[in-house]
Design an enzyme around this catalytic site. Structure first.
Site, PDB file in Angstrom:
ATOM      1  N   GLU A  92      45.980  42.986  28.979  1.00  0.00           N
ATOM      2  CA  GLU A  92      47.107  42.304  29.909  1.00  0.00           C
ATOM      3  C   GLU A  92      47.877  41.589  28.931  1.00  0.00           C
ATOM      4  O   GLU A  92      47.537  40.665  28.020  1.00  0.00           O
ATOM      5  CB  GLU A  92      46.161  41.299  30.817  1.00  0.00           C
ATOM      6  CG  GLU A  92      47.269  40.505  31.486  1.00  0.00           C
ATOM      7  CD  GLU A  92      46.756  39.474  32.596  1.00  0.00           C
ATOM      8  OE1 GLU A  92      47.393  38.379  32.815  1.00  0.00           O
ATOM      9  OE2 GLU A  92      45.658  39.828  33.283  1.00  0.00           O
ATOM     10  N   GLU A  97      55.375  33.820  32.546  1.00  0.00           N
ATOM     11  CA  GLU A  97      54.802  32.985  33.603  1.00  0.00           C
ATOM     12  C   GLU A  97      55.468  31.626  33.499  1.00  0.00           C
ATOM     13  O   GLU A  97      55.169  31.097  32.434  1.00  0.00           O
ATOM     14  CB  GLU A  97      53.320  33.002  33.593  1.00  0.00           C
ATOM     15  CG  GLU A  97      52.738  34.355  33.752  1.00  0.00           C
ATOM     16  CD  GLU A  97      51.175  34.342  33.596  1.00  0.00           C
ATOM     17  OE1 GLU A  97      50.481  34.342  34.720  1.00  0.00           O
ATOM     18  OE2 GLU A  97      50.553  34.222  32.392  1.00  0.00           O
TER      19      GLU A  97
END
Length: 205
Positions: A92, A97
Protein backbone atom coordinates in the site's frame (compact mmCIF):
# COMPACT_ATOMS: atom_id res chain seq x y z
CA UNK A 1 -22.02 -2.48 -4.72
CA UNK A 2 -24.27 0.53 -4.26
CA UNK A 3 -23.23 0.91 -0.63
CA UNK A 4 -20.32 -0.47 1.36
CA UNK A 5 -18.57 0.31 4.62
CA UNK A 6 -14.98 1.46 4.33
CA UNK A 7 -11.67 -0.29 4.78
CA UNK A 8 -10.41 2.58 6.91
CA UNK A 9 -9.97 1.55 10.54
CA UNK A 10 -13.14 2.26 12.50
CA UNK A 11 -14.49 4.77 9.98
CA UNK A 12 -18.14 5.76 10.19
CA UNK A 13 -19.19 6.44 6.60
CA UNK A 14 -21.05 4.21 4.19
CA UNK A 15 -19.67 4.47 0.66
CA UNK A 16 -22.35 4.77 -2.02
CA UNK A 17 -22.58 5.32 -5.77
CA UNK A 18 -25.18 8.07 -5.28
CA UNK A 19 -24.56 11.36 -7.13
CA UNK A 20 -24.86 12.97 -3.70
CA UNK A 21 -21.48 11.38 -2.99
CA UNK A 22 -19.77 10.96 -6.39
CA UNK A 23 -20.47 13.10 -9.43
CA UNK A 24 -19.09 15.34 -12.14
CA UNK A 25 -19.76 19.01 -11.41
CA UNK A 26 -20.28 20.18 -14.99
CA UNK A 27 -17.01 22.13 -15.00
CA UNK A 28 -14.71 19.19 -15.65
CA UNK A 29 -14.17 18.24 -12.01
CA UNK A 30 -14.87 14.97 -10.22
CA UNK A 31 -16.47 15.51 -6.79
CA UNK A 32 -16.20 12.95 -3.97
CA UNK A 33 -18.31 14.25 -1.12
CA UNK A 34 -18.88 13.14 2.46
CA UNK A 35 -22.28 14.06 3.85
CA UNK A 36 -24.06 13.81 7.18
CA UNK A 37 -27.12 11.65 6.65
CA UNK A 38 -29.48 11.27 9.59
CA UNK A 39 -27.54 9.57 12.37
CA UNK A 40 -24.73 8.53 10.04
CA UNK A 41 -22.53 9.58 7.15
CA UNK A 42 -22.27 8.75 3.47
CA UNK A 43 -19.32 9.30 1.17
CA UNK A 44 -17.64 8.11 -2.02
CA UNK A 45 -14.64 5.99 -2.87
CA UNK A 46 -13.42 5.59 -6.46
CA UNK A 47 -11.25 2.57 -7.25
CA UNK A 48 -9.57 1.72 -10.59
CA UNK A 49 -9.30 -1.99 -9.65
CA UNK A 50 -10.08 -4.23 -12.64
CA UNK A 51 -10.35 -1.09 -14.81
CA UNK A 52 -6.93 0.60 -14.84
CA UNK A 53 -3.65 -0.81 -13.51
CA UNK A 54 -0.43 1.18 -13.50
CA UNK A 55 3.12 -0.16 -13.96
CA UNK A 56 6.26 1.77 -13.02
CA UNK A 57 5.92 5.49 -13.73
CA UNK A 58 4.32 8.60 -12.25
CA UNK A 59 0.73 8.70 -11.01
CA UNK A 60 -0.50 12.24 -10.40
CA UNK A 61 -3.72 14.14 -9.70
CA UNK A 62 -4.66 17.76 -9.16
CA UNK A 63 -6.97 17.78 -6.14
CA UNK A 64 -8.53 20.15 -3.64
CA UNK A 65 -8.75 18.16 -0.41
CA UNK A 66 -11.23 18.74 2.42
CA UNK A 67 -10.30 19.12 6.08
CA UNK A 68 -12.09 19.28 9.43
CA UNK A 69 -12.36 17.25 12.61
CA UNK A 70 -13.05 13.63 11.64
CA UNK A 71 -12.45 14.20 7.92
CA UNK A 72 -9.96 11.76 6.34
CA UNK A 73 -9.40 12.21 2.57
CA UNK A 74 -6.94 9.87 0.87
CA UNK A 75 -5.20 9.37 -2.51
CA UNK A 76 -3.51 5.95 -2.43
CA UNK A 77 -2.66 2.72 -4.23
CA UNK A 78 -2.74 -1.03 -3.65
CA UNK A 79 -1.01 -3.81 -5.60
CA UNK A 80 -3.13 -5.58 -8.20
CA UNK A 81 -2.07 -8.93 -6.69
CA UNK A 82 -4.17 -8.25 -3.55
CA UNK A 83 -6.56 -11.15 -4.26
CA UNK A 84 -3.67 -13.60 -4.53
CA UNK A 85 -1.47 -12.42 -1.66
CA UNK A 86 -3.73 -10.30 0.55
CA UNK A 87 -2.86 -7.14 2.44
CA UNK A 88 -0.19 -6.00 3.33
CA UNK A 89 1.72 -8.35 0.98
CA UNK A 90 0.18 -6.50 -1.98
CA UNK A 91 1.78 -3.25 -0.81
CA UNK A 92 0.00 0.00 0.00
CA UNK A 93 1.31 3.44 -0.94
CA UNK A 94 -0.42 6.43 0.65
CA UNK A 95 0.33 9.33 -1.68
CA UNK A 96 -1.53 11.80 0.56
CA UNK A 97 -3.81 11.59 3.56
CA UNK A 98 -5.08 14.57 5.53
CA UNK A 99 -6.18 13.87 9.08
CA UNK A 100 -8.45 16.61 10.49
CA UNK A 101 -6.20 19.43 9.27
CA UNK A 102 -4.69 20.55 5.98
CA UNK A 103 -1.47 21.74 7.60
CA UNK A 104 0.05 18.29 8.25
CA UNK A 105 0.84 15.96 5.35
CA UNK A 106 0.81 12.18 5.80
CA UNK A 107 2.62 9.85 3.37
CA UNK A 108 3.29 6.14 3.96
CA UNK A 109 4.31 2.73 2.66
CA UNK A 110 2.74 -0.39 4.16
CA UNK A 111 4.07 -3.87 3.44
CA UNK A 112 4.99 -7.07 5.28
CA UNK A 113 6.92 -5.96 8.36
CA UNK A 114 6.92 -2.35 7.21
CA UNK A 115 4.81 0.65 8.15
CA UNK A 116 7.07 3.49 7.04
CA UNK A 117 5.37 6.84 7.54
CA UNK A 118 6.41 10.40 6.80
CA UNK A 119 4.53 13.42 8.11
CA UNK A 120 5.30 17.07 8.51
CA UNK A 121 3.98 20.60 8.60
CA UNK A 122 3.01 22.32 5.37
CA UNK A 123 0.99 25.31 4.17
CA UNK A 124 -2.73 24.47 4.37
CA UNK A 125 -3.31 21.96 1.57
CA UNK A 126 -7.09 22.18 1.96
CA UNK A 127 -7.12 25.84 0.92
CA UNK A 128 -6.60 25.21 -2.79
CA UNK A 129 -5.81 22.70 -5.52
CA UNK A 130 -2.42 21.00 -5.49
CA UNK A 131 -0.70 18.43 -7.67
CA UNK A 132 -0.10 15.21 -5.73
CA UNK A 133 2.18 12.62 -7.30
CA UNK A 134 4.02 9.35 -6.82
CA UNK A 135 6.88 8.09 -8.98
CA UNK A 136 7.51 4.36 -8.69
CA UNK A 137 10.56 2.52 -10.02
CA UNK A 138 11.83 -1.00 -9.32
CA UNK A 139 13.72 0.00 -6.17
CA UNK A 140 12.23 3.36 -5.22
CA UNK A 141 9.00 5.18 -4.48
CA UNK A 142 9.02 8.99 -4.32
CA UNK A 143 5.95 10.96 -3.24
CA UNK A 144 5.42 14.69 -3.47
CA UNK A 145 3.16 17.69 -3.84
CA UNK A 146 3.57 20.32 -6.56
CA UNK A 147 7.33 20.75 -7.11
CA UNK A 148 8.36 19.33 -3.72
CA UNK A 149 9.27 15.71 -2.97
CA UNK A 150 7.97 14.91 0.50
CA UNK A 151 9.33 11.37 0.90
CA UNK A 152 11.61 8.92 -0.91
CA UNK A 153 11.48 5.24 0.00
CA UNK A 154 13.89 2.46 -0.98
CA UNK A 155 14.32 -1.17 0.11
CA UNK A 156 17.18 -0.05 2.36
CA UNK A 157 14.80 2.28 4.22
CA UNK A 158 12.56 -0.58 5.37
CA UNK A 159 12.92 -2.15 8.82
CA UNK A 160 15.13 -5.23 9.06
CA UNK A 161 13.26 -8.30 7.86
CA UNK A 162 10.63 -6.32 5.93
CA UNK A 163 9.94 -7.22 2.30
CA UNK A 164 9.92 -4.71 -0.58
CA UNK A 165 6.67 -5.66 -2.34
CA UNK A 166 6.12 -2.52 -4.43
CA UNK A 167 6.97 -4.13 -7.76
CA UNK A 168 3.57 -5.22 -9.10
CA UNK A 169 1.21 -2.94 -11.03
CA UNK A 170 -1.09 -0.92 -8.77
CA UNK A 171 -4.63 0.35 -8.78
CA UNK A 172 -5.62 3.78 -7.46
CA UNK A 173 -8.13 4.76 -4.77
CA UNK A 174 -9.60 8.19 -4.04
CA UNK A 175 -11.96 8.55 -1.08
CA UNK A 176 -13.15 10.70 1.80
CA UNK A 177 -13.57 8.73 5.03
CA UNK A 178 -15.37 10.10 8.10
CA UNK A 179 -14.19 9.33 11.61
CA UNK A 180 -12.14 6.28 12.45
CA UNK A 181 -9.33 5.32 14.79
CA UNK A 182 -6.93 7.90 13.37
CA UNK A 183 -8.89 11.18 13.11
CA UNK A 184 -11.55 10.43 15.72
CA UNK A 185 -15.21 11.31 15.15
CA UNK A 186 -16.57 14.57 13.72
CA UNK A 187 -17.73 17.18 16.21
CA UNK A 188 -19.77 20.38 16.18
CA UNK A 189 -16.97 22.20 14.33
CA UNK A 190 -17.01 19.78 11.36
CA UNK A 191 -18.57 21.25 8.24
CA UNK A 192 -20.54 19.02 5.89
CA UNK A 193 -20.59 18.34 3.04
CA UNK A 194 -16.82 17.78 2.87
CA UNK A 195 -15.73 17.48 -0.75
CA UNK A 196 -12.62 16.21 -2.50
CA UNK A 197 -12.53 17.92 -5.90
CA UNK A 198 -10.38 16.28 -8.59
CA UNK A 199 -9.42 18.48 -11.56
CA UNK A 200 -7.37 15.84 -13.42
CA UNK A 201 -5.61 12.50 -13.06
CA UNK A 202 -2.62 11.35 -15.12
CA UNK A 203 -0.11 8.56 -15.56
CA UNK A 204 3.30 8.92 -17.21
CA UNK A 205 5.48 5.83 -17.78
Amino acid sequence: PSSVHGWERGSLQTYTDSPDNVRLDGYGNLVIEARKSGDGYTSGRLVTRDKLAFPYGTIAARIKLPAGQGIWPAFWTLGTDIDAVGWPACGEIDIMELINTGTTYNVALHGPGADVERKGQIADLSADFHNYWMTRRQDSVTVGVDDTALAAFTPAALPEGARWVFTEPVFVLLNVAVGGDWPGPPDQSTRFPAAMIVDWFSFTP
